[in-house]
Design a protein around this motif. Structure first.
Motif, PDB file in Angstrom:
ATOM      1  N   ILE A 116       0.973  -1.030   0.213  1.00  0.00           N
ATOM      2  CA  ILE A 116       0.352   0.459  -0.229  1.00  0.00           C
ATOM      3  C   ILE A 116       0.830   1.361  -0.409  1.00  0.00           C
ATOM      4  N   GLN A 117       2.258   1.610   0.820  1.00  0.00           N
ATOM      5  CA  GLN A 117       2.713   2.495   0.128  1.00  0.00           C
ATOM      6  C   GLN A 117       3.521   2.714  -0.530  1.00  0.00           C
ATOM      7  N   THR A 118       4.066   1.419  -1.289  1.00  0.00           N
ATOM      8  CA  THR A 118       4.966   1.694  -2.134  1.00  0.00           C
ATOM      9  C   THR A 118       4.326   1.563  -3.848  1.00  0.00           C
ATOM     10  N   ILE A 119       3.263   1.061  -3.659  1.00  0.00           N
ATOM     11  CA  ILE A 119       2.360   1.014  -5.083  1.00  0.00           C
ATOM     12  C   ILE A 119       2.490   2.376  -5.664  1.00  0.00           C
ATOM     13  N   ASP A 120       2.473   2.903  -7.259  1.00  0.00           N
ATOM     14  CA  ASP A 120       2.366   3.858  -7.201  1.00  0.00           C
ATOM     15  C   ASP A 120       1.227   3.568  -7.931  1.00  0.00           C
ATOM     16  N   THR A 121      -0.003   4.490  -7.827  1.00  0.00           N
ATOM     17  CA  THR A 121      -1.182   4.415  -8.448  1.00  0.00           C
ATOM     18  C   THR A 121      -1.766   5.555  -9.250  1.00  0.00           C
ATOM     19  N   SER A 122      -0.370   6.369  -9.505  1.00  0.00           N
ATOM     20  CA  SER A 122      -1.158   7.053 -11.117  1.00  0.00           C
ATOM     21  C   SER A 122      -0.428   6.047 -11.576  1.00  0.00           C
ATOM     22  N   LEU A 123       0.143   5.359 -12.085  1.00  0.00           N
ATOM     23  CA  LEU A 123       0.492   5.187 -13.394  1.00  0.00           C
ATOM     24  C   LEU A 123      -0.990   4.488 -14.077  1.00  0.00           C
ATOM     25  N   ILE A 124      -0.728   4.883 -15.570  1.00  0.00           N
ATOM     26  CA  ILE A 124      -1.695   4.633 -15.696  1.00  0.00           C
ATOM     27  C   ILE A 124      -1.175   3.996 -17.357  1.00  0.00           C
ATOM     28  N   GLN A 125      -2.072   3.150 -17.983  1.00  0.00           N
ATOM     29  CA  GLN A 125      -2.051   2.352 -19.291  1.00  0.00           C
ATOM     30  C   GLN A 125      -3.181   2.346 -19.785  1.00  0.00           C
ATOM     31  N   HIS A 126      -2.926   2.468 -20.951  1.00  0.00           N
ATOM     32  CA  HIS A 126      -4.689   2.868 -21.573  1.00  0.00           C
ATOM     33  C   HIS A 126      -5.395   3.315 -20.848  1.00  0.00           C
ATOM     34  N   ALA A 127      -5.070   4.550 -20.807  1.00  0.00           N
ATOM     35  CA  ALA A 127      -6.348   5.801 -20.041  1.00  0.00           C
ATOM     36  C   ALA A 127      -6.987   5.277 -19.082  1.00  0.00           C
ATOM     37  N   GLU A 128      -6.351   3.968 -18.138  1.00  0.00           N
ATOM     38  CA  GLU A 128      -6.439   3.162 -16.714  1.00  0.00           C
ATOM     39  C   GLU A 128      -5.620   3.547 -15.880  1.00  0.00           C
ATOM     40  N   LYS A 129      -5.572   3.947 -14.460  1.00  0.00           N
ATOM     41  CA  LYS A 129      -4.664   3.745 -13.623  1.00  0.00           C
ATOM     42  C   LYS A 129      -5.165   2.076 -13.329  1.00  0.00           C
ATOM     43  N   VAL A 130      -3.552   2.055 -13.983  1.00  0.00           N
ATOM     44  CA  VAL A 130      -3.834   0.173 -13.869  1.00  0.00           C
ATOM     45  C   VAL A 130      -3.562  -0.898 -12.694  1.00  0.00           C
ATOM     46  N   LEU A 131      -2.843   0.560 -11.369  1.00  0.00           N
ATOM     47  CA  LEU A 131      -1.945  -0.313 -10.431  1.00  0.00           C
ATOM     48  C   LEU A 131      -3.663   0.207  -8.727  1.00  0.00           C
ATOM     49  N   TYR A 132      -4.762   0.417  -9.733  1.00  0.00           N
ATOM     50  CA  TYR A 132      -5.805   0.929  -8.601  1.00  0.00           C
ATOM     51  C   TYR A 132      -6.127  -0.555  -7.836  1.00  0.00           C
ATOM     52  N   ARG A 133      -6.289  -1.447  -8.907  1.00  0.00           N
ATOM     53  CA  ARG A 133      -7.225  -2.497  -8.654  1.00  0.00           C
ATOM     54  C   ARG A 133      -6.474  -3.395  -7.783  1.00  0.00           C
ATOM     55  N   ASP A 134      -4.257  -3.277  -8.080  1.00  0.00           N
ATOM     56  CA  ASP A 134      -4.419  -4.022  -6.556  1.00  0.00           C
ATOM     57  C   ASP A 134      -4.200  -3.322  -5.384  1.00  0.00           C
ATOM     58  N   PHE A 135      -4.242  -2.078  -5.701  1.00  0.00           N
ATOM     59  CA  PHE A 135      -3.522  -1.473  -4.250  1.00  0.00           C
ATOM     60  C   PHE A 135      -4.843  -1.467  -3.362  1.00  0.00           C
ATOM     61  N   ALA A 136      -6.208  -1.384  -4.607  1.00  0.00           N
ATOM     62  CA  ALA A 136      -7.651  -1.845  -3.260  1.00  0.00           C
ATOM     63  C   ALA A 136      -7.596  -3.200  -2.887  1.00  0.00           C
ATOM     64  N   ALA A 137      -7.010  -4.310  -3.778  1.00  0.00           N
ATOM     65  CA  ALA A 137      -7.342  -5.822  -3.589  1.00  0.00           C
ATOM     66  C   ALA A 137      -6.815  -6.037  -1.841  1.00  0.00           C
ATOM     67  N   THR A 138      -5.315  -5.282  -2.482  1.00  0.00           N
ATOM     68  CA  THR A 138      -4.364  -5.532  -1.045  1.00  0.00           C
ATOM     69  C   THR A 138      -5.393  -4.616   0.225  1.00  0.00           C
ATOM     70  N   LYS A 139      -5.830  -3.478  -0.018  1.00  0.00           N
ATOM     71  CA  LYS A 139      -6.294  -3.066   1.700  1.00  0.00           C
ATOM     72  C   LYS A 139      -8.165  -3.676   1.892  1.00  0.00           C
ATOM     73  N   ALA A 140      -8.208  -4.445   1.045  1.00  0.00           N
ATOM     74  CA  ALA A 140      -9.137  -5.675   1.438  1.00  0.00           C
ATOM     75  C   ALA A 140      -8.774  -7.152   2.087  1.00  0.00           C
ATOM     76  N   ILE A 141      -7.407  -7.268   1.427  1.00  0.00           N
ATOM     77  CA  ILE A 141      -7.169  -8.682   1.604  1.00  0.00           C
ATOM     78  C   ILE A 141      -6.411  -8.505   3.603  1.00  0.00           C
ATOM     79  N   ARG A 142      -5.905  -6.482   4.210  1.00  0.00           N
ATOM     80  CA  ARG A 142      -5.285  -6.249   5.362  1.00  0.00           C
ATOM     81  C   ARG A 142      -6.628  -6.197   5.716  1.00  0.00           C
ATOM     82  N   ALA A 143      -7.646  -5.190   5.895  1.00  0.00           N
ATOM     83  CA  ALA A 143      -9.130  -5.662   6.513  1.00  0.00           C
ATOM     84  C   ALA A 143      -9.627  -7.431   6.768  1.00  0.00           C
ATOM     85  N   TRP A 144      -9.484  -8.076   6.008  1.00  0.00           N
ATOM     86  CA  TRP A 144      -9.907  -9.233   6.215  1.00  0.00           C
ATOM     87  C   TRP A 144      -8.913 -10.112   7.252  1.00  0.00           C
ATOM     88  N   THR A 145      -7.719  -9.718   7.498  1.00  0.00           N
ATOM     89  CA  THR A 145      -6.836 -10.256   8.058  1.00  0.00           C
ATOM     90  C   THR A 145      -6.698  -9.607   9.478  1.00  0.00           C
TER      91      THR A 145
END
Length: 548
Positions: A116-145
């Motif tokens: 969560i701290q190191t992922i670059d959520t500003s990275l854009i590919q094909h007009a999408e912030k491609v790492l937003y998905r991984d960022f959100a998924a990681t937050k969900a795993i953290r919350a579940w844990t």
């Protein structure tokens, strides 16, 4: 599956940013994570980082099931069981029990913090912030844990920055009980509930990578359920059903064959297919490799060593249900029991006797362990609908909740006011209007047309049953409590041995302010020391695991 296992075993060696501090905050540790200037700024780096996280998460899989079920009423031990299993079963758990390892939870949390701290959520590919998905998924795993940690141990040390050095580990972190922690987790997840999960990647024949993620809405819904925010919980569960088109599919319905108005010795146990890899029922799994000597503990305990078995109350629950071919032709027994959740080697195909002397083997994990991979299911569609039922019931809609179990949530069901009255489905209505649905009660979409009741998965045409009803009761509150009891019963029929049971009983007992609710159910499986277990569990302090 080979590619998946290669990733897994490489990560065993390199242990990406693997800081557990050997018992969280053990300052004697000399281990470090990657330096914090190593930004995760491309999809490949994130892929390997997420797989490192899944590796850490795999360490929680066995304890999730064993702590969640052996402390409950549905799983029991045999005389072959190792002492640590008997200790869990007897609620006599010490800090040296191999299933009681807080640092494994904190290791997952710390890995999440790093991503969560190191992922670059500003990275854009094909007009999408491609790492937003991984960022959100990681937050969900953290919350579940965090949720599992606090529910098991009564509280958790809360921190959101990765521990990278010994100095980091020397900090004082706030110790939070569940309710306080849940508020923070909810606020942390809310901005991310509409973000799609990361796209599927090829991990081989067995595991679909989409099944390794925890939907934000499911985790949010559970947190709201624990907090008593029932309409908010219902809305999260409902939106997940709509977004992902999750239905109680009749293809997972088991049935008996009938000839000349009589049951014959043929059975179709379609429900059991759920417990294969890559079935559409499965939402979230914790998966890992069984290669390189790292086998499946659940398979070993169940099939090879015969250490854990269904409890007598669990088997009685299935056996005491009624299977409906139609309203008049019925038979005792729920097909999710024998030949579904477990296999009784001493019974016939149509037999349901819990007094059989045959060996009883839990079936659910048989097809979730192969020569190369293993998994446990955390979230699936049946559980989603039962969580929804629990939420809407406590939101004052017991008929809607019961329809989830008996009739199936569809436009056809919702049209019948005797099944779901207008007051439970409409915000506003009059005699000349169809009304305006609540945000979480509109099942008019054609995707829901196939929905059957959860109970119908093992009892077939239960929607035709005249005796499977909410009886006339004195008050709405009485009806809510009656239906809640049926939901808890259905959770035992549908999700036994999957890791949820003890926390489900905890949640209901806390909600009712009645420790005896949990204590009596768990004590019922103990024939030799029932009184001692009952007394111990009357004290809510004994619901939590000891801390080192």
């Amino acid at each position: 599956m080979k590619n998946f296992n290669k990733i897994w075993i490489v990560l065993l060696a390199v242990a990406l940013f693997a800081v557990s501090c050997d018992s969280l905050l053990d300052v004697k540790s000399e281990r470090y994570a990657l330096p914090n200037d190593q930004m995760l700024n491309n999809p490949n780096a994130v892929l390997y980082s997420m797989n490192g996280l899944f590796l850490e998460l795999d360490q929680l899989a066995d304890s999730y099931v064993l702590l969640g079920e052996l402390r409950g009423d549905l799983l029991d031990v045999t005389e072959n069981a190792e002492p640590y299993l008997k200790a869990i079963n007897d609620i006599n758990i010490s800090t040296d029990n191999p299933m009681v390892v807080p640092k494994k939870y904190y290791s997952v949390i710390n890995n999440c913090n790093y991503i969560i701290q190191t992922i670059d959520t500003s990275l854009i590919q094909h007009a999408e912030k491609v790492l937003y998905r991984d960022f959100a998924a990681t937050k969900a795993i953290r919350a579940w844990t965090y949720m599992q940690l606090a529910l098991n141990f009564g509280s958790a040390k809360y921190y959101t920055e990765p521990i990278l050095t010994v100095d980091d580990a020397m900090q004082e972190f706030p110790e939070m009980e569940f309710n306080e922690l849940a508020d923070l987790l909810i606020q942390d997840l809310l901005p991310w509930r509409d973000i799609e999960l990361p796209e599927n990647i090829s991990l081989g024949a067995d595991v679909n990578s989409m099944q390794l993620y925890f939907p934000v809405r499911f985790v949010l819904g559970e947190l709201y359920l624990w907090k008593g925010e029932y309409e908010l919980a219902a809305n999260e569960f409902y939106q997940l059903m709509v977004d992902k088109e999750y239905v109680i599919d009749p293809m997972y319905q088991s049935r008996l064959e009938v000839e000349n108005n009589a049951f014959i010795n043929l059975i179709y146990v379609n429900w059991r297919m759920i417990f294969d890899f890559n079935e559409t029922e499965n939402i979230t799994m914790i998966a890992g490799s069984t290669e390189y000597g790292k086998g499946s503990l659940m398979d070993t305990l169940i099939s090879y060593n015969n250490e854990i078995v269904p409890s007598v109350p669990a088997m009685n629950n299935w056996n005491n249900q009624t299977y409906y071919h139609n309203a008049d032709l019925t038979k005792e027994g729920d097909l999710r029991g024998n030949l579904g959740s477990y296999l009784d080697y001493g019974s016939s195909l149509l037999g349901n006797s819990s007094t059989s002397t045959g060996r009883k083997v839990i079936w659910k994990y048989q097809n979730l362990s192969t020569e190369t991979s293993k998994a446990i299911i955390v979230y699936r569609v049946g559980l989603l609908y039962l969580r929804y039922a629990e939420a809407v019931n406590r939101a004052g809609k017991p008929n809607l909740a019961f329809a989830t179990i008996k009739n199936g949530l569809s436009a056809k069901t919702m049209l019948v006011d005797s099944i779901v009255p207008p007051s439970e489905k409409f915000v506003s209505y009059d005699v000349d209007s169809a009304g305006v649905f609540y945000d979480y009660t509109n099942f008019e979409d054609v995707l829901f047309d196939v929905n059957i009741g959860v109970h119908a998965r093992g009892c077939y045409k239960v929607n035709l049953a005249k005796d499977y009803i909410i009886p006339p009761l004195n008050s709405l509150q009485d009806s809510i409590e009656y239906v809640e009891n049926k939901i808890v019963e259905e959770l035992a029929l549908e999700t036994a041995f999957e890791g949820n049971r003890f926390h489900d009983l905890m949640r209901i007992a806390i909600r009712r302010n009645n420790p005896s609710y949990l204590a009596e159910k768990v004590a019922a499986k103990h024939t030799e020391n029932s009184s001692a277990i009952l007394t111990k569990l009357q004290d809510m302090n004994n619901w939590y695991l000891p801390k080192k």
